[in-house]
Write an enzyme that holds these catalytic residues in place. Structure first.
Site, short mmCIF file in Angstrom:
data_model
loop_
_atom_site.label_atom_id
_atom_site.label_comp_id
_atom_site.label_asym_id
_atom_site.label_seq_id
_atom_site.Cartn_x
_atom_site.Cartn_y
_atom_site.Cartn_z
N ARG A 1 0.83 -1.21 0.00
CA ARG A 1 0.00 0.00 0.00
C ARG A 1 0.87 1.26 0.00
NH1 ARG A 1 0.22 3.86 2.71
NH2 ARG A 1 0.03 2.78 4.69
N SER A 2 1.95 1.24 0.75
CA SER A 2 2.84 2.41 0.79
C SER A 2 3.38 2.72 -0.61
CB SER A 2 4.03 2.18 1.72
OG SER A 2 3.59 1.98 3.04
N GLY B 1 11.62 16.57 10.64
CA GLY B 1 10.60 15.54 10.39
C GLY B 1 9.21 16.12 10.55
N LEU C 1 0.11 15.25 1.03
CA LEU C 1 -0.02 14.41 2.22
C LEU C 1 -1.49 14.17 2.56
CD1 LEU C 1 2.88 15.81 4.45
CD2 LEU C 1 2.90 13.75 3.06
N GLU D 1 3.77 10.27 7.47
CA GLU D 1 2.65 11.12 7.02
C GLU D 1 2.01 11.87 8.17
OE1 GLU D 1 1.14 11.22 3.86
OE2 GLU D 1 2.43 9.77 2.85
#
Ligand code: FAD
Length: 390
Positions: A95-96, A142, A245, A369
């Site tokens: 899925r990623s 991050g 995102l 995410e």
């Protein structure tokens, strides 16, 4: 049919169209055939199976909502969600890979790219002929990407890119990278960096205990010369990467529920078969509590995702709603994976069953995410009007 029964406790299937159900079934069948038989081996050996890309392209899983004119599938948000759910039942890494390609590479090219960029990259990305990655996170930035230090300087005929990105999914196998960097005015811009450009390298990140079947790496830019036509002309400021995102997080909300469903299916079946003290362990109240809570949480998350999808179809979904759904799905999926692991006893720690693999994968899904904490603070800001994370 012994694999992948779909928990549907509230007849949520009634809310889906025939096309939705057909899409879900075709992705489910592909996962059964192409992912499930080899995923354990891929994880144990920590290899990304590149051949999945063209196959996912054929299924329409790469850029499902991108118009057909550009090679996408032109589907709605519910179809996209169901695809991500079924892929992640297989493994979060699969899925990623699809999320990155569709939401983080095709979406920005489609939304912020020039007509020439769209024609050049989107059809090949949709078919899985080329692989893309998305570079936002840096070693020192991050949760706070606004602080990024990767730099894009205008040299007249071209740009020069310097800096580095870290924790980038698909990086080691990517043909192109969407890279976010600051220009001389400190404005965040996006550029398409191609493999083979001098000074560009993608060292692999080794030794992960999570998403082992996903290739993760760094993007390093040492005086990389970027042609002017590789700048995404319409992307200005942090809101451009954040919009990507939003699209990916929506898919994660569905995906994490897929991982939770696989854990629930596995635990339920195991509990009915495994006997201790003369009866199936499913007959003990403490096991039933876990199973009953699992299906309750899966059902709530399914409904939240479905509603978010309908809002997204109507262009009414807010980023804060997406944050809530992503966080909720990760929360319940991780808890369900852990409870399922315990129901399986010692068997739960082995690769005979998918549960420990999902549990480990979900540790990344919770963090990437936007972390669990950041999404909670986004809800907090949305309801109070006060930003608590800066
Ligand atoms: P930090 O920002 O250092 O946070 C550490 C901890 O502090 C977290 O618990 C966090 O919630 C908490 N924290 C930080 N700030 C606050 C605050 N204000 N209040 C309360 N708590 C706070 N990035 C990409 O750009 N592209 C990718 O393809 C990509 N793929 C990834 C794949 C994997 C497997 C992983 C693990 C990560 C990936 N990432 C990717 C990076 C990911 O998005 C970042 O890890 C994430 O944004 C968090 O950043 P960080 O790890 O630097 O943690």
């Amino acid at each position: 049919t012994d694999l992948f029964q779909s928990p549907d406790y509230f007849q949520i299937d009634d809310l889906l169209s025939e096309e939705h159900k057909w899409i879900r079934e075709s992705v489910r069948q592909w996962v059964k055939k192409a992912v499930s038989p080899i995923i354990e081996d891929c994880c144990q050996r920590a290899v990304f199976h590149k051949e999945w890309f063209p196959q996912m392209g054929e299924l329409g899983c790469l850029g499902p909502t991108i118009p057909q004119e550009y090679g996408g599938s032109g589907l709605d948000e519910i179809a996209y969600g169901l695809m991500m759910q079924e892929l992640e039942r297989g493994d979060s890494a699969v899925r990623s890979a699809a999320s990155v390609q569709g939401s983080l590479v095709m979406f920005p090219i489609f939304t912020y790219g020039s007509e020439a960029q769209k024609r050049k990259y989107l059809p090949a990305l949709a078919k899985g002929e080329i692989i893309g990655c998305f570079g936002l996170t840096e070693p020192d930035h991050g949760s706070n990407p606004a602080g990024m230090t990767t730099r894009l300087t205008d040299q007249g005929d071209y740009f020069i890119l310097n800096g580095s990105k870290m924790w980038i999914s698909n990086a080691p196998v990517a043909d192109i990278a969407i890279v976010w960097a600051k220009d001389e005015q400190d404005q965040i811009r996006g550029v398409i960096v191609e493999r083979g450009m001098e000074g560009f390298s993608t060292p692999e990140t080794k030794g992960k205990w999570s998403l082992r079947a996903s290739a993760t790496g760094e993007l390093v830019f040492d005086q990389v010369k970027i042609p002017k036509e590789n700048l995404l002309p319409e992307a200005r400021g942090l809101k451009a990467p954040l919009s990507c995102l939003s699209s990916a997080r929506y898919g994660i909300a569905w995906g994490a529920v897929g991982a939770a469903m696989d854990c629930y299916d596995t635990a339920l079946r195991y509990a009915k078969e495994r006997k201790q003290f003369g009866k199936p362990i499913a007959g003990f109240q403490l096991i039933q509590k876990k199973l009953a809570e699992m299906i309750t949480e899966i059902t709530k998350a399914q409904l939240l995702n479905w509603r978010l999808g309908t809002l997204k179809n109507a262009h009414k979904a807010t980023p804060a709603q997406i944050s809530m759904a992503k966080r909720n799905a990760c929360e319940i999926a991780a808890r369900i994976a852990r409870d399922a692991r315990q129901i399986l006893g010692a068997m739960g720690i082995t690769g005979e069953y998918p549960v420990m693999r999902h549990l480990m994968n979900l540790e990344s899904v919770i963090t990437y995410e936007g972390t669990h904490e950041i999404h909670l603070l986004i809800t907090g800001e949305d309801i109070t009007g006060i930003n608590a994370f800066v």
